[in-house]
Design a protein around this motif. Structure first.
Motif, mmCIF file in Angstrom:
data_model
loop_
_atom_site.group_PDB
_atom_site.id
_atom_site.type_symbol
_atom_site.label_atom_id
_atom_site.label_comp_id
_atom_site.label_asym_id
_atom_site.label_seq_id
_atom_site.Cartn_x
_atom_site.Cartn_y
_atom_site.Cartn_z
ATOM 1 N N ASN A 55 11.920 -3.751 -11.685
ATOM 2 C CA ASN A 55 10.899 -2.692 -11.740
ATOM 3 C C ASN A 55 10.726 -1.937 -10.419
ATOM 4 O O ASN A 55 9.819 -1.144 -10.281
ATOM 5 C CB ASN A 55 9.561 -3.253 -12.257
ATOM 6 N N ASP A 56 11.630 -2.162 -9.453
ATOM 7 C CA ASP A 56 11.645 -1.309 -8.258
ATOM 8 C C ASP A 56 12.322 0.032 -8.565
ATOM 9 O O ASP A 56 12.259 0.966 -7.766
ATOM 10 C CB ASP A 56 12.387 -1.992 -7.102
ATOM 11 N N THR A 57 12.996 0.098 -9.707
ATOM 12 C CA THR A 57 13.584 1.357 -10.150
ATOM 13 C C THR A 57 12.490 2.417 -10.221
ATOM 14 O O THR A 57 11.391 2.153 -10.707
ATOM 15 C CB THR A 57 14.207 1.167 -11.552
ATOM 16 N N GLY A 58 12.776 3.621 -9.684
ATOM 17 C CA GLY A 58 11.776 4.689 -9.797
ATOM 18 C C GLY A 58 11.852 5.696 -8.662
ATOM 19 O O GLY A 58 12.783 5.660 -7.848
ATOM 20 N N HIS A 59 10.865 6.568 -8.648
ATOM 21 C CA HIS A 59 10.793 7.653 -7.651
ATOM 22 C C HIS A 59 10.021 7.190 -6.424
ATOM 23 O O HIS A 59 8.956 6.580 -6.553
ATOM 24 C CB HIS A 59 10.080 8.862 -8.255
ATOM 25 N N TYR A 60 10.562 7.517 -5.251
ATOM 26 C CA TYR A 60 9.893 7.189 -3.979
ATOM 27 C C TYR A 60 9.708 8.477 -3.184
ATOM 28 O O TYR A 60 10.590 9.338 -3.177
ATOM 29 C CB TYR A 60 10.721 6.182 -3.177
ATOM 30 N N TYR A 61 8.537 8.589 -2.546
ATOM 31 C CA TYR A 61 8.196 9.806 -1.799
ATOM 32 C C TYR A 61 7.773 9.430 -0.394
ATOM 33 O O TYR A 61 7.236 8.350 -0.162
ATOM 34 C CB TYR A 61 7.011 10.522 -2.467
ATOM 35 N N PHE A 62 7.978 10.376 0.540
ATOM 36 C CA PHE A 62 7.545 10.137 1.917
ATOM 37 C C PHE A 62 6.471 11.169 2.297
ATOM 38 O O PHE A 62 6.508 12.309 1.845
ATOM 39 C CB PHE A 62 8.737 10.248 2.872
ATOM 40 N N ARG A 63 5.544 10.704 3.118
ATOM 41 C CA ARG A 63 4.469 11.596 3.573
ATOM 42 C C ARG A 63 4.198 11.329 5.045
ATOM 43 O O ARG A 63 4.249 10.177 5.487
ATOM 44 C CB ARG A 63 3.198 11.292 2.770
ATOM 45 N N PHE A 64 3.979 12.394 5.819
ATOM 46 C CA PHE A 64 3.559 12.181 7.210
ATOM 47 C C PHE A 64 2.365 13.075 7.520
ATOM 48 O O PHE A 64 2.170 14.141 6.923
ATOM 49 C CB PHE A 64 4.712 12.404 8.197
ATOM 50 N N HIS A 111 5.369 6.363 -0.741
ATOM 51 C CA HIS A 111 4.691 6.240 -2.032
ATOM 52 C C HIS A 111 5.701 5.919 -3.110
ATOM 53 O O HIS A 111 6.870 6.244 -2.993
ATOM 54 C CB HIS A 111 3.995 7.556 -2.421
ATOM 55 N N LYS A 112 5.196 5.344 -4.152
ATOM 56 C CA LYS A 112 6.019 5.204 -5.353
ATOM 57 C C LYS A 112 5.356 5.970 -6.486
ATOM 58 O O LYS A 112 4.121 5.967 -6.594
ATOM 59 C CB LYS A 112 6.162 3.733 -5.740
ATOM 60 N N GLY A 113 6.177 6.634 -7.294
ATOM 61 C CA GLY A 113 5.629 7.343 -8.451
ATOM 62 C C GLY A 113 5.293 6.344 -9.550
ATOM 63 O O GLY A 113 6.150 5.577 -9.974
ATOM 64 N N GLU A 114 4.040 6.303 -9.963
ATOM 65 C CA GLU A 114 3.618 5.347 -10.988
ATOM 66 C C GLU A 114 2.944 6.116 -12.126
ATOM 67 O O GLU A 114 2.157 7.031 -11.892
ATOM 68 C CB GLU A 114 2.610 4.355 -10.408
ATOM 69 N N LEU A 115 3.256 5.669 -13.326
ATOM 70 C CA LEU A 115 2.639 6.305 -14.494
ATOM 71 C C LEU A 115 1.351 5.565 -14.814
ATOM 72 O O LEU A 115 1.367 4.381 -15.134
ATOM 73 C CB LEU A 115 3.607 6.227 -15.672
ATOM 74 N N LYS A 116 0.217 6.321 -14.659
ATOM 75 C CA LYS A 116 -1.071 5.663 -14.924
ATOM 76 C C LYS A 116 -1.887 6.542 -15.844
ATOM 77 O O LYS A 116 -2.085 7.724 -15.568
ATOM 78 C CB LYS A 116 -1.833 5.433 -13.607
ATOM 79 N N ASN A 117 -2.328 5.936 -16.949
ATOM 80 C CA ASN A 117 -3.117 6.683 -17.937
ATOM 81 C C ASN A 117 -2.414 7.964 -18.367
ATOM 82 O O ASN A 117 -3.037 8.999 -18.539
ATOM 83 C CB ASN A 117 -4.505 7.024 -17.366
ATOM 84 N N GLY A 118 -1.103 7.896 -18.501
ATOM 85 C CA GLY A 118 -0.362 9.053 -19.012
ATOM 86 C C GLY A 118 -0.041 10.098 -17.976
ATOM 87 O O GLY A 118 0.582 11.093 -18.311
ATOM 88 N N THR A 119 -0.432 9.905 -16.711
ATOM 89 C CA THR A 119 -0.068 10.891 -15.692
ATOM 90 C C THR A 119 0.616 10.202 -14.517
ATOM 91 O O THR A 119 0.300 9.054 -14.184
ATOM 92 C CB THR A 119 -1.299 11.650 -15.160
ATOM 93 N N TRP A 120 1.567 10.931 -13.917
ATOM 94 C CA TRP A 120 2.292 10.380 -12.763
ATOM 95 C C TRP A 120 1.429 10.536 -11.526
ATOM 96 O O TRP A 120 0.883 11.580 -11.255
ATOM 97 C CB TRP A 120 3.616 11.116 -12.569
ATOM 98 N N ARG A 121 1.363 9.442 -10.780
ATOM 99 C CA ARG A 121 0.612 9.487 -9.530
ATOM 100 C C ARG A 121 1.443 8.830 -8.446
ATOM 101 O O ARG A 121 2.280 7.990 -8.722
ATOM 102 C CB ARG A 121 -0.716 8.738 -9.694
ATOM 103 N N ARG A 122 1.183 9.263 -7.203
ATOM 104 C CA ARG A 122 1.882 8.625 -6.073
ATOM 105 C C ARG A 122 0.978 7.535 -5.525
ATOM 106 O O ARG A 122 -0.146 7.810 -5.126
ATOM 107 C CB ARG A 122 2.182 9.660 -4.986
ATOM 108 N N VAL A 123 1.501 6.304 -5.550
ATOM 109 C CA VAL A 123 0.725 5.160 -5.081
ATOM 110 C C VAL A 123 1.375 4.631 -3.802
ATOM 111 O O VAL A 123 2.594 4.474 -3.740
ATOM 112 C CB VAL A 123 0.695 4.043 -6.146
#
Ligand SMILES: *[C@@H]1O[C@H](CO)[C@@H](O)[C@H](O)[C@H]1NC(C)=O
Ligand SMILES: *[C@@H]1O[C@H](CO)[C@@H](O)[C@H](O)[C@H]1NC(C)=O
Ligand SMILES: *[C@@H]1O[C@H](CO)[C@@H](O)[C@H](O)[C@H]1NC(C)=O
Ligand SMILES: *[C@@H]1O[C@H](CO)[C@@H](O)[C@H](O)[C@H]1NC(C)=O
Ligand SMILES: *[C@@H]1O[C@H](CO)[C@@H](O)[C@H](O)[C@H]1NC(C)=O
Ligand SMILES: *[C@@H]1O[C@H](CO)[C@@H](O)[C@H](O)[C@H]1NC(C)=O
Ligand SMILES: *[C@@H]1O[C@H](CO)[C@@H](O)[C@H](O)[C@H]1NC(C)=O
Ligand SMILES: *[C@@H]1O[C@H](CO)[C@@H](O)[C@H](O)[C@H]1NC(C)=O
Length: 356
Positions: A108-117, A64-76
């Motif tokens: 714009n690849d700069t940012g937070h990345y998350y892993f999920r399994f 996932h990437k952390g994206e700021l949407k409508n003022g809140t961070w979401r993992r996309v």
């Protein structure tokens, strides 16, 4: 009764805590480098490993990437972001490796990345993230407009902490980052990170101004010139700015080297009809705002056809003389010999006739 119930509830609670405890302890995601920094246009590998309780089967893995949407961070999910299509590559597996590569990095690849399994029983999201910084190389040469001999410094900067940067000028590596500029140092410079030379900074230009160098004279005619023929001498030089004035000098003939004359100006010295007095050494002087310099001397030789005719006739005369005179000499010598023989005879008679 009441006590027994409380005891049962307490035991259940302990069991629950223990159970969730073991669940949590068994599952983890570890990022090898949580703060990677990479160059725009290059590739990065987010190395990652994960763990879970023995006997579990991994059914799905997602970045996932952390994206700021409508003022809140979401993992996309990266697969939901069109800009990562064909650029992101999962090189992990469904065991313990969760590595991700991203190619041709963009700002714009700069940012937070998350892993999920996901296993059969549970989905596990990494609590922490990888924070990727994408940076550019900025090349600077200062000062960028110098005179030959001035000191110049090359500086390559990025927001990452790269150990070594290297410089190139016109494809060739530059040895020193501080130097005294020479005429041939003019050009475009780029910097790169050692080991990643294919990713380069935008070029920066260095302009070196210098007085004329390599001044040379070209003659429109090589070899011997004859009286009346025409010849052009052209003066060329390397200079920045280009030479704007030219002066021609002649050193006269070899016998009177000391007499130096200014014989013209302009890049071309045109001699439309030469005579023997033009024979001599010539050189040009080229000048720009920064100074002047002289060419080496060239020799101009003008042949006098009258003199050569005289030489020719004298040559023929000598040959004719020899051809005509030789038989005469032979005849004369032969006669001399004969005469002396006759004399001898006569003399002997004289002896005989000598009165005793
Ligand atoms: C993964 O979990 C197993 C037990 O489930 C443990 O023995 C092992 O050390 C763990 N490995 C890592 C890298 O945490
Ligand atoms: C963002 O918020 C606006 C209203 O504030 C809403 O209409 C819109 O659907 C939201 N977008 C997303 C992606 O949640
Ligand atoms: C990704 O690659 C496929 C196949 O090569 C191509 O059809 C598609 O247009 C590419 N997508 C992007 C965003 O470049
Ligand atoms: C990132 O920038 C590229 C162009 O530089 C653009 O095509 C892409 O849509 C951007 N991605 C996001 C997520 O904003
Ligand atoms: C001058 O000539 C030398 C030798 O031919 C050459 O290496 C040098 O680059 C020339 N200088 C300039 C400024 O053209
Ligand atoms: C004149 O040019 C030569 C090379 O062509 C160079 O070595 C010399 O330094 C120059 N002299 C001046 C005064 O610029
Ligand atoms: C010399 O230059 C002039 C023009 O400047 C030209 O007309 C003439 O033909 C040239 N002569 C030779 C021998 O190149
Ligand atoms: C070039 O020649 C001129 C005339 O002889 C002289 O005055 C000048 O000093 C020379 N310049 C150089 C750089 O040698």
């Amino acid at each position: 009764m009441c006590f027994a119930l409380m005891e049962k509830m307490f035991a259940m609670l302990v069991l629950l805590i223990l159970k969730s405890g073991t669940v949590g302890a068994g599952r983890s995601v570890t990022f090898e480098n949580p703060n990677p920094c990479a160059l725009k246009g290059s590739s990065v590998e987010l190395r990652c490993s994960y763990n879970y309780t023995d006997g579990e089967t991994v059914e799905n893995t997602v970045w996932h990437k952390g994206e700021l949407k409508n003022g809140t961070w979401r993992r996309v999910q990266l697969s939901d972001l069109p800009s990562y299509e064909n650029r992101s590559e999962y090189f992990g597996d469904r065991q313990h490796n969760c590595g991700l590569a991203i190619h041709n990095l963009q700002d714009n690849d700069t940012g937070h990345y998350y892993f999920r399994f996901d296993t059969k029983t549970i989905g596990w999201r990494s609590k922490k993230s990888v924070y990727l910084t994408v940076t550019e190389l900025r090349a600077r040469v200062y000062p960028d407009n110098v005179r030959a001999g001035d000191y110049v410094t090359l500086e390559c900067s990025t927001s990452c902490d790269f150990s070594t940067t290297v410089w190139f000028k016109d494809g060739r590596q530059v040895a020193r980052l501080e130097f005294q500029a020479q005429a041939e140092d003019s050009g475009n410079y780029v910097c790169a990170v050692k080991g990643q030379e294919s990713v380069r900074s935008d070029p920066v230009a260095l302009e070196v101004h210098y007085p004329p160098l390599n001044v040379s004279v070209e003659m429109s005619y090589s070899g011997q010139l004859t009286v009346g023929s025409s010849v052009n001498l052209t003066c060329s030089s390397a200079a920045n700015p280009a030479a704007h004035s030219y002066t021609w000098y002649s050193l006269g003939t070899a016998s009177s080297v000391s007499s130096m004359l200014q014989v013209g100006s302009g890049q071309v010295l045109s001699l439309p009809s030469v005579d023997t007095s033009h024979t001599g050494l010539y050189f040009c002087q080229a000048a720009n705002q920064l100074g002047e310099n002289n060419s080496t001397e060239v020799l101009l030789t003008v042949d006098n056809p009258d003199i050569s005719r005289v030489i020719l006739f004298v040559g023929i005369g000598v040959k004719v003389f020899i051809v005509l005179l030789l038989p005469l000499v032979i005849i004369w010598l032969w006669r001399q010999k004969r005469n002396s023989a006759v004399d001898k005879e006569e003399n002997s008679h004289d002896y005989e006739n000598t009165p005793k």
